[in-house]
Write a protein that holds these residues in place. Structure first.
Motif, PDB file in Angstrom:
ATOM      1  N   ASN A  70       0.793  -1.224   0.000  1.00 12.33           N
ATOM      2  CA  ASN A  70       0.000   0.000   0.000  1.00 12.33           C
ATOM      3  C   ASN A  70       0.827   1.277   0.000  1.00 12.33           C
ATOM      4  N   PHE A  71       2.113   1.167   0.353  1.00 12.35           N
ATOM      5  CA  PHE A  71       2.887   2.380   0.613  1.00 12.35           C
ATOM      6  C   PHE A  71       4.240   2.383  -0.089  1.00 12.35           C
ATOM      7  N   GLY A  72       4.306   1.778  -1.252  1.00  7.99           N
ATOM      8  CA  GLY A  72       5.535   1.806  -2.022  1.00  7.99           C
ATOM      9  C   GLY A  72       6.599   0.838  -1.546  1.00  7.99           C
ATOM     10  N   GLU A  73       6.218  -0.190  -0.793  1.00 10.16           N
ATOM     11  CA  GLU A  73       7.172  -1.204  -0.376  1.00 10.16           C
ATOM     12  C   GLU A  73       7.717  -1.943  -1.599  1.00 10.16           C
ATOM     13  N   ALA A  74       8.961  -2.380  -1.508  1.00 11.13           N
ATOM     14  CA  ALA A  74       9.576  -3.083  -2.637  1.00 11.13           C
ATOM     15  C   ALA A  74       8.909  -4.420  -2.905  1.00 11.13           C
ATOM     16  N   ARG A  75       8.442  -5.081  -1.852  1.00  8.45           N
ATOM     17  CA  ARG A  75       7.762  -6.369  -1.971  1.00  8.45           C
ATOM     18  C   ARG A  75       6.679  -6.453  -0.900  1.00  8.45           C
ATOM     19  N   GLY A  76       5.777  -7.406  -1.052  1.00 11.62           N
ATOM     20  CA  GLY A  76       4.732  -7.592  -0.068  1.00 11.62           C
ATOM     21  C   GLY A  76       4.955  -8.838   0.766  1.00 11.62           C
ATOM     22  N   GLY A  77       4.238  -8.934   1.873  1.00 12.48           N
ATOM     23  CA  GLY A  77       4.355 -10.091   2.758  1.00 12.48           C
ATOM     24  C   GLY A  77       4.755  -9.660   4.155  1.00 12.48           C
ATOM     25  N   HIS A  78       5.333 -10.597   4.900  1.00 10.70           N
ATOM     26  CA  HIS A  78       5.788 -10.291   6.254  1.00 10.70           C
ATOM     27  C   HIS A  78       7.067 -11.053   6.553  1.00 10.70           C
ATOM     28  N   LEU A  79       7.746 -10.651   7.616  1.00 13.63           N
ATOM     29  CA  LEU A  79       8.974 -11.324   8.020  1.00 13.63           C
ATOM     30  C   LEU A  79       8.654 -12.761   8.423  1.00 13.63           C
ATOM     31  N   ASP A 132      15.734  -5.359   0.282  1.00 12.65           N
ATOM     32  CA  ASP A 132      16.872  -6.256   0.042  1.00 12.65           C
ATOM     33  C   ASP A 132      16.334  -7.624  -0.383  1.00 12.65           C
ATOM     34  N   GLU A 133      16.543  -7.972  -1.623  1.00 12.75           N
ATOM     35  CA  GLU A 133      16.018  -9.230  -2.163  1.00 12.75           C
ATOM     36  C   GLU A 133      16.568 -10.453  -1.432  1.00 12.75           C
ATOM     37  N   ALA A 134      17.697 -10.276  -0.728  1.00 10.47           N
ATOM     38  CA  ALA A 134      18.285 -11.403  -0.007  1.00 10.47           C
ATOM     39  C   ALA A 134      17.499 -11.744   1.262  1.00 10.47           C
ATOM     40  N   ASN A 135      16.655 -10.829   1.723  1.00 15.79           N
ATOM     41  CA  ASN A 135      15.883 -11.060   2.935  1.00 15.79           C
ATOM     42  C   ASN A 135      14.602 -11.825   2.619  1.00 15.79           C
ATOM     43  N   GLU A 136      14.385 -12.904   3.312  1.00 18.52           N
ATOM     44  CA  GLU A 136      13.216 -13.756   3.086  1.00 18.52           C
ATOM     45  C   GLU A 136      11.950 -13.084   3.539  1.00 18.52           C
ATOM     46  N   LEU A 137      10.865 -13.338   2.810  1.00 16.83           N
ATOM     47  CA  LEU A 137       9.535 -12.888   3.177  1.00 16.83           C
ATOM     48  C   LEU A 137       8.555 -14.042   3.057  1.00 16.83           C
ATOM     49  N   GLU A 138       7.508 -13.986   3.840  1.00 17.83           N
ATOM     50  CA  GLU A 138       6.405 -14.940   3.727  1.00 17.83           C
ATOM     51  C   GLU A 138       5.167 -14.204   3.260  1.00 17.83           C
TER      52      GLU A 138
END
Length: 324
Positions: free
Chosen positions: A232-241, A318-324
């Motif tokens: 919703n706010f220009g985040e590079a990717r969606g999801g959560h830690l 950072d694409e190296a950081n995992e998201l769920e």
């Protein structure tokens, strides 16, 4: 509280606003309290008779504020809302300080360290320009339908060693009780404030978060749709830690803007699997809602809570950081 009224805010605050509000434009997380439309979670009602935080390390009451407004020379009142909301009406004598004024906002959201607290030298100059000295007693308020801006500003000031507290009920309760409002902009008289260090125990960096990850309980303070992937706010990717627990920060306060009781906070956390002795990290999009949550939890007896102020913007960039 030494202040003088002017038609405009100080040039310093104007420059901060100009520098921060162009970042990400409408796609960025707009942390202006009146712009929050995504926070739709249901809160509970309360009455003033049920208040439990009259005046302590993290919260103060309208009664205490009114009793100190004329007699307390150390008092500084901060309206943490956007300037357009401040200009429509604010508590008499309040200055307008948005969270961005205390943060590193050069570059764009997602850049390394964007939105994090200023260093001690820079923050000393910033606080001095706002008329805040080392012995000031600062009361900060915002609006219940905002982003927890008051919590973020108090969190920043506490990291700098300043006595700062949120006004329980904020501007909503102040108005609801029929208290005086003002449209006179207030510019503070500059003072001297020297910050020797920024307290490290209230915050966690991306690097330390990665190192400690397996030993932490991580709380996502954003709205449920954001947790589930909405951008919703220009985040590079969606999801959560990975493994983060969803507890929208709106669950922590009542319909009138007052903070829920410690017992209610504990019930919320217990249901989510959070114990008082857990090492907890809170995050949101830019560390505002999560700062609010960290302070509320600490007030409720959770003794090891840190705010990840770089938050989802930096993690997702950072694409190296995992998201769920």
């Amino acid at each position: 509280m030494k202040i003088k009224s002017k038609k405009i805010m100080s040039l310093f605050l104007a420059s901060v606003l100009a520098g921060s509000m162009f970042v990400g434009c409408s796609k960025q997380e707009d942390t202006s309290s009146s712009e929050e439309t995504a926070q739709t979670e249901t809160t509970s009602a309360t009455t003033k008779d049920e208040y439990t935080f009259d005046n302590n390390e993290y919260f103060t009451s309208i009664t205490w504020l009114k009793d100190n407004m004329e007699s307390n020379d150390k008092l500084v009142i901060i309206d943490a809302r956007a300037d357009k909301d401040y200009n429509k009406g604010h508590i008499p004598g309040a200055i307008n300080v948005i969270w961005q004024a205390l943060a590193n906002v050069e570059g764009k959201a997602g850049d390394k360290d964007w939105g994090t607290l200023q260093d001690a030298e820079t923050l000393s100059k910033t606080l001095s320009s706002f008329g805040i000295s080392n012995d000031s007693q600062v009361v900060v308020y915002a609006a219940k339908d905002g982003w927890g801006d008051d919590g973020r500003v108090v969190w920043c000031l506490k990291r700098a060693g300043i006595d700062a507290r949120m006004l329980n009920g904020g501007i909503n309760l102040w108005e609801a009780e029929g208290n005086e409002m003002s449209k006179d902009a207030v510019t503070p008289e500059a003072t001297e404030c020297t910050i020797s260090e920024i307290k490290p125990d209230m915050n966690i960096t991306t690097e330390d978060l990665k190192k400690e990850y397996d030993s932490l309980k991580i709380i996502d303070a954003r709205a449920e749709d954001e947790y589930n992937g909405a951008v919703n706010f220009g985040e590079a990717r969606g999801g959560h830690l990975p493994g983060a627990i969803s507890i929208p920060f709106t669950e922590l306060y009542n319909e009138d803007g007052t903070i829920k009781s410690n017992e209610e906070i504990e019930a919320i956390m217990t249901e989510a699997g959070i114990n008082k002795d857990d090492a907890v990290v809170t995050y949101c999009t830019a560390g505002i809602r999560s700062a609010y949550m960290a302070l509320v939890m600490t007030n409720a007896g959770y003794t090891n809570v840190r705010n990840y102020d770089a938050s989802f913007y930096e993690w997702a960039a950072d694409e190296a950081n995992e998201l769920e």
